[in-house]
Write a protein that holds these residues in place. Structure first.
Motif, mmCIF file in Angstrom:
data_model
loop_
_atom_site.group_PDB
_atom_site.id
_atom_site.type_symbol
_atom_site.label_atom_id
_atom_site.label_comp_id
_atom_site.label_asym_id
_atom_site.label_seq_id
_atom_site.Cartn_x
_atom_site.Cartn_y
_atom_site.Cartn_z
ATOM 1 N N GLY A 107 -1.996 0.685 2.413
ATOM 2 C CA GLY A 107 -1.959 -0.971 2.567
ATOM 3 C C GLY A 107 -0.835 -1.757 1.822
ATOM 4 O O GLY A 107 0.003 -2.634 2.412
ATOM 5 N N GLN A 134 -6.939 -2.355 -2.100
ATOM 6 C CA GLN A 134 -5.826 -2.954 -1.531
ATOM 7 C C GLN A 134 -5.111 -3.909 -2.558
ATOM 8 O O GLN A 134 -3.919 -4.056 -2.709
ATOM 9 C CB GLN A 134 -6.487 -3.887 -0.403
ATOM 10 C CG GLN A 134 -6.969 -2.834 0.900
ATOM 11 C CD GLN A 134 -5.668 -2.206 1.349
ATOM 12 O OE1 GLN A 134 -4.768 -2.817 2.009
ATOM 13 N NE2 GLN A 134 -5.934 -0.875 1.471
ATOM 14 N N VAL A 189 -6.489 -9.543 4.023
ATOM 15 C CA VAL A 189 -6.964 -8.495 4.303
ATOM 16 C C VAL A 189 -8.449 -8.510 4.524
ATOM 17 O O VAL A 189 -9.246 -8.815 3.831
ATOM 18 C CB VAL A 189 -6.728 -7.610 2.578
ATOM 19 C CG1 VAL A 189 -7.601 -5.909 2.771
ATOM 20 C CG2 VAL A 189 -5.379 -7.462 2.473
ATOM 21 N N ALA A 211 -4.173 -7.609 7.414
ATOM 22 C CA ALA A 211 -4.436 -5.669 7.524
ATOM 23 C C ALA A 211 -6.142 -5.770 7.802
ATOM 24 O O ALA A 211 -6.771 -6.512 7.209
ATOM 25 C CB ALA A 211 -4.183 -5.130 6.213
ATOM 26 N N LEU A 213 -9.023 -3.085 7.704
ATOM 27 C CA LEU A 213 -9.388 -1.534 7.423
ATOM 28 C C LEU A 213 -10.682 -1.205 8.066
ATOM 29 O O LEU A 213 -11.158 0.014 7.875
ATOM 30 C CB LEU A 213 -9.544 -1.542 5.872
ATOM 31 C CG LEU A 213 -8.218 -1.391 5.187
ATOM 32 C CD1 LEU A 213 -7.418 -2.685 4.944
ATOM 33 C CD2 LEU A 213 -8.539 -1.028 3.593
ATOM 34 N N SER A 285 -5.046 -0.300 9.911
ATOM 35 C CA SER A 285 -5.123 0.669 9.045
ATOM 36 C C SER A 285 -6.122 1.670 9.512
ATOM 37 O O SER A 285 -7.482 1.473 9.708
ATOM 38 C CB SER A 285 -5.437 0.235 7.637
ATOM 39 O OG SER A 285 -5.791 1.326 6.934
#
Length: 303
Positions: A107, A134, A189, A211, A213, A285
């Motif tokens: 990340g 992260q 994130v 991002a 995840l 991701s």
């Protein structure tokens, strides 16, 4: 004799900036074909599954990571690295730290190449281990001035914010909602287990880096497909894994499927990442296979 690394050894050895650099190298090696990283293998065992990811760095090592889905709490993972010439086990890591540090470092690598250079306001949706790693990695590649964190549990988000202030010396406040956390942030994130979207595209400022995840399959995804469609650039660490989910991932059947680029290609200059300040860039991701043994090999001193 093989080196044995426990969580305490990993924490005492790994440094965020080094880990980010190594994950950049791994992504580029995968793009060039030097790191062979097939999609993960899952063996259903009744009541749970054993999941294995593996990799081979030409001329150096091969290895794997194994973890299970038994129980409500994720158990310890095993990462093993063999010498590619002799087959000797060079290093073994047992515990729960190396995997999240690897994910965090990937990340951080993505944020470093896709976020604007002066990005300094980080929003974290989620206050668990993945959110922490992260932050750990992104703080190594960006000068963070402010962090806001949202989690459904008020106590968890307050404890997370306190830990950020104490360990990173960065101003961090627990947000009262996901929207409050994302408001004005240039780095966002999402690190949740939510089966429904936790942020909306219209909350993002121009130029934001996002991002994801968490879950990303049809019928179970933490970001809306509209955000995928509206993002100017969508990058993943492994296209094979991103399109290989069962049930299918949220990118399948969208315009993104044809325009998805790999992080290694962007880092190697073979694909375009961010090309202007106002572009919204998304990192999808999935966890490039082979990167856990790659990180272990580096920590163990194996080139």
């Amino acid at each position: 004799m093989a080196q044995l690394m426990t969580d305490s050894t990993v924490l005492a050895t790994v440094r965020a900036r080094d880990a980010v650099t190594w994950m950049k190298d791994a992504a580029v090696a995968a793009h060039r074909g030097d790191l062979h990283a097939p999609a993960r293998v899952r063996a259903d065992l009744g009541g749970g599954a054993l999941v294995v990811t593996a990799g081979h760095l030409d001329g150096s090592w091969y290895g794997y990571r194994a973890y299970d889905t038994f129980g409500l709490v994720t158990g310890e993972q095993v990462v093993v690295v063999h010498d590619a010439e002799t087959g000797r086990v060079h290093a073994v890591a047992i515990g729960a730290e190396l995997g999240p540090r690897r994910t965090g470092a990937l990340g951080g690598a993505a944020a470093d190449v896709l976020a604007n250079p002066d990005a300094s306001r980080l929003a974290l949706i989620g206050a668990g281990t993945q959110a922490w790693t992260q932050l750990w990695a992104i703080a190594a590649v960006r000068d963070l001035a402010e962090v806001r964190v949202f989690a459904r549990d008020q106590g968890h988000r307050a404890a997370f914010a306190r830990r950020v202030r104490e360990e990173h010396g960065v101003a961090c406040v627990p947000a009262t909602s996901a929207r409050d956390a994302v408001d004005g942030a240039d780095v966002v994130v999402c690190a949740t287990t939510s089966p429904t979207p936790v942020i909306a595209a219209e909350w993002l400022v121009p130029g934001a880096y996002v991002a994801t995840l968490g879950p990303k399959q049809m019928g179970r995804h933490e970001i809306e497909t509209g955000l995928l469609e509206s993002a100017d650039v969508v990058v993943t660490d492994s296209r094979a894994q991103a399109v290989g989910y069962d049930p299918p991932s949220t990118i399948v059947g969208t315009r993104v499927e044809d325009h998805l680029v790999e992080l290694g290609a962007v880092l190697d200059g073979a694909a375009t990442g961010r090309s202007s300040r106002d572009e919204v860039c998304l990192f999808y991701s999935v966890g490039l296979a082979g990167t856990e043994p790659y990180l272990l090999a580096k920590l163990a001193g194996l080139d």
